[in-house]
Design a protein around this motif. Sequence first.
Motif, PDB file in Angstrom:
ATOM      1  N   THR A 225     -17.126 -37.216 -13.796  1.00 13.56           N
ATOM      2  CA  THR A 225     -15.977 -37.723 -13.406  1.00 13.56           C
ATOM      3  C   THR A 225     -15.415 -36.813 -12.093  1.00 13.56           C
ATOM      4  OG1 THR A 225     -15.424 -38.426 -15.628  1.00 13.56           O
ATOM      5  CG2 THR A 225     -13.590 -38.422 -14.073  1.00 13.56           C
ATOM      6  N   ALA A 226     -15.377 -37.533 -10.999  1.00 13.65           N
ATOM      7  CA  ALA A 226     -14.987 -36.758  -9.947  1.00 13.65           C
ATOM      8  C   ALA A 226     -13.594 -36.583  -9.867  1.00 13.65           C
ATOM      9  CB  ALA A 226     -15.386 -37.539  -8.616  1.00 13.65           C
ATOM     10  N   GLN A 234     -16.262 -45.290 -12.011  1.00 11.21           N
ATOM     11  CA  GLN A 234     -17.176 -44.609 -11.075  1.00 11.21           C
ATOM     12  C   GLN A 234     -18.181 -43.551 -11.817  1.00 11.21           C
ATOM     13  OE1 GLN A 234     -13.465 -43.791  -9.455  1.00 11.21           O
ATOM     14  NE2 GLN A 234     -14.079 -44.471  -7.428  1.00 11.21           N
ATOM     15  N   ALA A 235     -17.553 -43.057 -12.848  1.00 10.45           N
ATOM     16  CA  ALA A 235     -18.207 -42.078 -13.565  1.00 10.45           C
ATOM     17  C   ALA A 235     -19.416 -42.778 -14.433  1.00 10.45           C
ATOM     18  CB  ALA A 235     -17.285 -40.965 -14.462  1.00 10.45           C
ATOM     19  N   LEU A 236     -19.081 -43.681 -14.952  1.00  7.32           N
ATOM     20  CA  LEU A 236     -20.286 -44.505 -15.652  1.00  7.32           C
ATOM     21  C   LEU A 236     -21.388 -44.858 -14.770  1.00  7.32           C
ATOM     22  CD1 LEU A 236     -18.274 -47.173 -18.017  1.00  7.32           C
ATOM     23  CD2 LEU A 236     -19.605 -44.987 -18.555  1.00  7.32           C
ATOM     24  N   ASN A 237     -20.854 -45.212 -13.660  1.00 13.33           N
ATOM     25  CA  ASN A 237     -21.920 -45.665 -12.676  1.00 13.33           C
ATOM     26  C   ASN A 237     -23.023 -44.424 -12.449  1.00 13.33           C
ATOM     27  OD1 ASN A 237     -21.860 -48.556 -11.788  1.00 13.33           O
ATOM     28  ND2 ASN A 237     -20.015 -48.158 -11.461  1.00 13.33           N
ATOM     29  N   ARG A 238     -22.198 -43.122 -12.060  1.00 11.12           N
ATOM     30  CA  ARG A 238     -23.067 -42.056 -11.978  1.00 11.12           C
ATOM     31  C   ARG A 238     -23.981 -41.729 -13.058  1.00 11.12           C
ATOM     32  NH1 ARG A 238     -17.765 -40.111 -10.497  1.00 11.12           N
ATOM     33  NH2 ARG A 238     -17.420 -40.814  -8.277  1.00 11.12           N
ATOM     34  N   CYS A 239     -23.499 -41.976 -14.470  1.00  8.40           N
ATOM     35  CA  CYS A 239     -24.321 -41.683 -15.752  1.00  8.40           C
ATOM     36  C   CYS A 239     -25.522 -42.442 -15.757  1.00  8.40           C
ATOM     37  CB  CYS A 239     -23.260 -42.097 -16.996  1.00  8.40           C
ATOM     38  SG  CYS A 239     -21.940 -40.773 -17.340  1.00  8.40           S
ATOM     39  N   ASN A 240     -25.437 -43.614 -15.159  1.00  7.82           N
ATOM     40  CA  ASN A 240     -26.572 -44.507 -15.252  1.00  7.82           C
ATOM     41  C   ASN A 240     -27.768 -43.733 -14.574  1.00  7.82           C
ATOM     42  OD1 ASN A 240     -28.201 -46.772 -15.441  1.00  7.82           O
ATOM     43  ND2 ASN A 240     -27.591 -47.444 -13.475  1.00  7.82           N
ATOM     44  N   GLY A 241     -27.608 -42.836 -13.653  1.00  4.99           N
ATOM     45  CA  GLY A 241     -28.712 -41.960 -12.828  1.00  4.99           C
ATOM     46  C   GLY A 241     -28.964 -40.738 -13.314  1.00  4.99           C
ATOM     47  N   TRP A 242     -28.187 -40.210 -14.637  1.00  6.27           N
ATOM     48  CA  TRP A 242     -28.336 -38.919 -14.964  1.00  6.27           C
ATOM     49  C   TRP A 242     -29.807 -38.828 -15.679  1.00  6.27           C
ATOM     50  CZ3 TRP A 242     -26.339 -34.627 -13.894  1.00  6.27           C
ATOM     51  CH2 TRP A 242     -26.470 -33.576 -14.699  1.00  6.27           C
ATOM     52  N   PRO A 243     -30.445 -37.760 -15.292  1.00  5.55           N
ATOM     53  CA  PRO A 243     -31.664 -37.514 -15.734  1.00  5.55           C
ATOM     54  C   PRO A 243     -31.705 -36.585 -17.118  1.00  5.55           C
ATOM     55  CG  PRO A 243     -31.226 -35.822 -14.321  1.00  5.55           C
ATOM     56  CD  PRO A 243     -30.016 -36.629 -14.246  1.00  5.55           C
ATOM     57  N   GLY A 251     -17.252 -25.742 -19.938  1.00  4.93           N
ATOM     58  CA  GLY A 251     -16.625 -24.890 -18.895  1.00  4.93           C
ATOM     59  C   GLY A 251     -15.772 -25.493 -17.965  1.00  4.93           C
ATOM     60  N   ASP A 252     -15.215 -25.025 -16.873  1.00  3.05           N
ATOM     61  CA  ASP A 252     -14.286 -25.410 -16.052  1.00  3.05           C
ATOM     62  C   ASP A 252     -14.764 -26.884 -15.275  1.00  3.05           C
ATOM     63  OD1 ASP A 252     -14.052 -25.109 -12.684  1.00  3.05           O
ATOM     64  OD2 ASP A 252     -12.112 -25.193 -13.919  1.00  3.05           O
ATOM     65  N   HIS A 253     -13.988 -27.824 -15.203  1.00  2.40           N
ATOM     66  CA  HIS A 253     -14.606 -29.120 -14.730  1.00  2.40           C
ATOM     67  C   HIS A 253     -14.865 -28.926 -13.221  1.00  2.40           C
ATOM     68  CE1 HIS A 253     -14.125 -32.968 -12.929  1.00  2.40           C
ATOM     69  NE2 HIS A 253     -14.733 -33.266 -14.046  1.00  2.40           N
ATOM     70  N   HIS A 254     -14.169 -28.174 -12.486  1.00  2.00           N
ATOM     71  CA  HIS A 254     -14.457 -28.233 -10.993  1.00  2.00           C
ATOM     72  C   HIS A 254     -15.883 -27.810 -10.463  1.00  2.00           C
ATOM     73  CE1 HIS A 254     -13.821 -28.555  -6.724  1.00  2.00           C
ATOM     74  NE2 HIS A 254     -13.937 -27.258  -6.689  1.00  2.00           N
ATOM     75  N   SER A 255     -16.155 -26.579 -11.029  1.00  4.48           N
ATOM     76  CA  SER A 255     -17.658 -26.007 -10.869  1.00  4.48           C
ATOM     77  C   SER A 255     -18.567 -27.095 -11.596  1.00  4.48           C
ATOM     78  CB  SER A 255     -17.440 -24.721 -11.458  1.00  4.48           C
ATOM     79  OG  SER A 255     -17.181 -24.535 -12.626  1.00  4.48           O
ATOM     80  N   LEU A 256     -18.227 -27.312 -12.677  1.00  9.26           N
ATOM     81  CA  LEU A 256     -19.138 -28.205 -13.604  1.00  9.26           C
ATOM     82  C   LEU A 256     -19.534 -29.520 -12.989  1.00  9.26           C
ATOM     83  CD1 LEU A 256     -20.866 -28.682 -16.137  1.00  9.26           C
ATOM     84  CD2 LEU A 256     -18.814 -29.698 -17.112  1.00  9.26           C
ATOM     85  N   HIS A 257     -18.487 -30.067 -12.212  1.00 10.12           N
ATOM     86  CA  HIS A 257     -18.643 -31.359 -11.514  1.00 10.12           C
ATOM     87  C   HIS A 257     -19.517 -31.142 -10.234  1.00 10.12           C
ATOM     88  CE1 HIS A 257     -18.205 -35.191  -9.911  1.00 10.12           C
ATOM     89  NE2 HIS A 257     -17.921 -34.825  -8.922  1.00 10.12           N
ATOM     90  N   ASP A 258     -19.424 -30.061  -9.579  1.00  8.21           N
ATOM     91  CA  ASP A 258     -20.186 -29.776  -8.479  1.00  8.21           C
ATOM     92  C   ASP A 258     -21.707 -29.570  -8.680  1.00  8.21           C
ATOM     93  OD1 ASP A 258     -17.969 -30.052  -6.743  1.00  8.21           O
ATOM     94  OD2 ASP A 258     -17.742 -27.669  -6.671  1.00  8.21           O
ATOM     95  N   ASP A 259     -21.874 -28.664  -9.906  1.00  2.00           N
ATOM     96  CA  ASP A 259     -23.253 -28.537 -10.176  1.00  2.00           C
ATOM     97  C   ASP A 259     -23.906 -29.916 -10.870  1.00  2.00           C
ATOM     98  OD1 ASP A 259     -22.819 -25.904  -9.869  1.00  2.00           O
ATOM     99  OD2 ASP A 259     -22.499 -25.208 -11.742  1.00  2.00           O
ATOM    100  N   SER A 260     -23.217 -30.478 -11.625  1.00  2.00           N
ATOM    101  CA  SER A 260     -23.716 -31.891 -12.001  1.00  2.00           C
ATOM    102  C   SER A 260     -24.269 -32.807 -10.824  1.00  2.00           C
ATOM    103  CB  SER A 260     -22.770 -32.567 -12.889  1.00  2.00           C
ATOM    104  OG  SER A 260     -22.554 -31.612 -14.027  1.00  2.00           O
TER     105      SER A 260
END
Length: 336
Positions: A225-226, A234-243, A251-260
């Motif tokens: 979730t951006a 929008q996040a559901l569509n990203r989950c569709n491509g998650w390996p 952990g902290d959402h901001h850094s976790l989102h960037d890494d993901s």
Amino acid sequence: MTLFVYRSHYEGPLSKRVRRLPDATVLDWFRRGWAAVVEEGHDTEMWITAELGGPVYGFGSIFEAARRDALAAPGTWQELRDLLRRHLYVEGEVRADELSVRVLTDDDEVELAYFFLDDSLMETHTDRLAYLAYDGWPLPEKADEAVPGPFVPPVPVEELAPARPGGEGVTYAVLLTFCDSESIGGLVPRSFPGVRLPELAAHLRALEPRVGGWPRELLVLRALTAPADDEIGQALNRCNGWPDTEQSFLGDHHSLHDDSMRVLETAELEQGRDPGRTLVRHSRHLAQMSIHMNDFFGHQQWFLFDDVWAAGHAGLAGSLLRYAHSWDPFEAGAQE
């Protein structure tokens, strides 16, 4: 009329096959099967496939036993129940009454369930059967925000966070997902109290999941979730491509989102996953995804809906929660 439902992970976007049969009762359909296979000599599997829209694992054994042992056709539902319990091949159990036959089995890979239901049950037990009998994609999205009265879940629901201070409503998460052969029932619905679906994206960013407390799918959803997302689609569509990775989602959402997002950009999907075959729909009070997992098992389903949608579609919402909770919609022990 009689309804047949085959709950199978091999069967399309909703992992089930729904077939309407012309027979007045469940017993009448079985008696017609006796006549076709035992008396007229039709090929068992070909007749079942034509009648039920495809093969049903192990089901032909009842008619094969009837032909082999010259079993008389059942005259009452009690006789049908006893014949099924003695001669139907199952790896689970058979439950039957005057208006239904419900069977749980497995094919050594995943669990399967099938149901013969008298049409009258569709009206008297909508809260148990509406989703089981629902045929097609997607679920209806429109919800009347003026619908009075709260929605009361018919089965236990696990709250994943304290109620949001000052928030209203509840968002429910029903994840019809699995990673081993115990694949039907026992899937605990979750909820986020004090938040409705339009606020879920912001709510997920603000939450700190506890270790071992959230299912992996919702951890991935939170991570993807951006910061600028104002809705969850929008996040559901990203989950569709998650390996399938072993990444930590705490952990902290901001850094976790960037890494993901960096992982997502270089993701290589395995085991025949095809994001192009996934179905995703999002409306104000209902988000739904049938995510394609592989060619063998097909799809798994994610549903996110709030109390507004649930109140406007009480039968579907209640029966969907039951569908996750137990393989049998008439399972004892749920709230009545």
